[in-house]
Write a protein that holds these residues in place. Structure first.
Motif, short mmCIF file in Angstrom:
data_model
loop_
_atom_site.label_atom_id
_atom_site.label_comp_id
_atom_site.label_asym_id
_atom_site.label_seq_id
_atom_site.Cartn_x
_atom_site.Cartn_y
_atom_site.Cartn_z
N PHE A 275 0.81 -1.15 0.05
CA PHE A 275 0.09 -0.07 0.19
C PHE A 275 0.97 1.26 -0.06
CE2 PHE A 275 -3.13 -2.56 2.72
CZ PHE A 275 -3.46 -3.39 1.78
N PRO A 276 0.46 2.31 -0.72
CA PRO A 276 -0.88 2.51 -1.29
C PRO A 276 -0.84 1.91 -2.69
CG PRO A 276 0.38 4.69 -1.49
CD PRO A 276 1.27 3.57 -0.71
N MET A 367 -7.34 -3.50 1.44
CA MET A 367 -6.79 -1.95 1.11
C MET A 367 -7.66 -0.90 1.88
SD MET A 367 -4.89 -0.17 -1.38
CE MET A 367 -5.26 1.34 -2.10
#
Ligand code: FES
Ligand SMILES: [Fe+2]
Length: 377
Positions: A275-276, A367
């Motif tokens: 991430f991101p 996420m």
């Protein structure tokens, strides 16, 4: 004084925060609102470790790549002293960038404006016609250096002086992909694809195999059945791995497969995100790095790098193998572009609301949990 309203309605974040079996997607504003993108820059990108380049792109002292890390022009430099550094690509005099974006090789970076010259460590070496400037000493002038880290052959950097080191945050990920020897790979081809969607549309598309049944029904689905895909828990670490088992792992290992892999490792496909938006597709005989450059809430440049293992693809087969992989990646990505265009069309419609996630979309859910927390939502 009244408090400003939250960027997203609490009911909407609660639906995205629900356990996977009852969770919804992020609401459409998360993708289409420029204020959210501004918040992402501040809350996500400014503090993230972002992959800028591979060591194999700057193998020799003096090699460099100039690029932008958000609004900060940077030089990723292999110093004449052998060190890898990420330096500000902005002259200390009156702020002209020293090198244009792209790769190159130099011993000195000479500013195109008034010819101040810096060495590959960022030290100012020469500043012409500065006699008479009081207390000015080139020895005290050095380009700011960003924090950088080398991980699996990637050079990452962050603008955040206080960010925790990268590698300890992704140990579970590193263990999972260790058999694939990412540090042995080198970039063999690079393909550029501008995208006219929010960057998360691309990440979400990359991170689920559910769409194989429609978008890739003739390409990926016959080999990697959507229903077989699975996603390990990430134990709250900032990454996700989509594991796509091959429908048939009984045949010989594909050309160029690394030695020592199991039949499953040799045939399966992994789609991964740190991430991101550090995206890697990994197989036993190569990988693809999707390097994302989010430009605006509705614009993301994508650079797809094809990586091949140096130890198993001989030099005489390198170009042919690279072209074959690049052609395959292009076919798949063109199918994904069509899907992303559809999603963006719908996401910008006024009546669109949050949709339900399939359990096969656990990566999107993982996420989203990270995103909501980092955005303070
Ligand atoms: S701005 Fe670089 S030398 Fe003047
Ligand atoms: Fe896809």
């Amino acid at each position: 004084m009244t408090a400003s309203p939250p960027l997203l309605a609490p009911e909407a974040t609660a639906r995205a925060r629900a356990p996977l079996a009852s969770a919804a997607t992020l609401p459409p504003q998360a993708y289409r609102d420029p204020a959210i993108f501004a918040a992402e820059r501040a809350c996500l990108f400014a503090s993230a470790w972002l992959p800028l380049a591979r060591l194999d792109q700057i193998p020799e002292p003096g090699d460099y790549i100039a690029m932008d890390l958000m609004d900060q022009p940077v030089l990723v430099v292999h110093g004449m002293d052998g060190e890898i550094r990420v330096l500000s690509n902005v002259c200390l005099h009156r702020a002209a960038p020293l090198a244009e974006p792209g790769p190159g090789h130099r011993r000195l970076f000479s500013c195109p404006y008034h010819a101040w010259s810096y060495d590959t460590e960022g030290q100012l070496i020469r500043a012409p016609l500065m006699d008479g400037a009081d207390h000015f000493d080139t020895r005290n002038c050095r380009l700011p250096q960003l924090r950088s880290e080398i991980w699996q052959g990637f050079i990452l950097a962050t603008l955040d002086e206080t960010a925790a080191p990268f590698a300890p945050q992704v140990t579970g990920f590193t263990d999972y992909v260790a058999p694939y020897r990412l540090d042995d790979m080198a970039i063999a081809r690079t393909l550029d694809f501008p995208g006219h969607w929010n960057w998360k549309v691309l990440v979400e598309n990359f991170m689920e195999a559910y769409h194989h049944i429609a978008t890739h029904s003739a390409t990926l689905e016959p080999v990697f059945h959507a229903r077989d895909s699975h996603i390990p828990d990430n134990d709250g670490q900032p990454w996700s791995i989509l594991h796509m088992p091959a429908a048939d792992v009984s045949g010989p290992h594909p050309e160029g497969t690394l030695p020592g892999l199991t039949d499953a490792q040799a045939h399966d496909l992994l789609a991964t995100v740190l991430f991101p938006h550090f995206l890697l597709g990994i197989q036993g005989n190569g990988a693809v790095w999707y390097q994302l450059l989010p430009r605006a809430h509705d614009e993301v440049d994508l650079r797809i790098h094809v990586l091949l293992p140096r130890s198993t693809v001989p030099p005489e087969a390198w170009d042919e193998t690279a072209d074959a992989v690049a052609a395959l990646v292009t076919v798949i990505h063109e199918e994904d572009i069509a899907a992303n265009n559809l999603v963006w069309q719908g996401l910008t419609a006024p009546l669109t609301t949050q949709g339900r996630l399939s359990p096969l979309e656990k990566s999107i859910w993982q996420m989203n949990q990270w995103w909501l927390t980092r955005m303070g939502l």
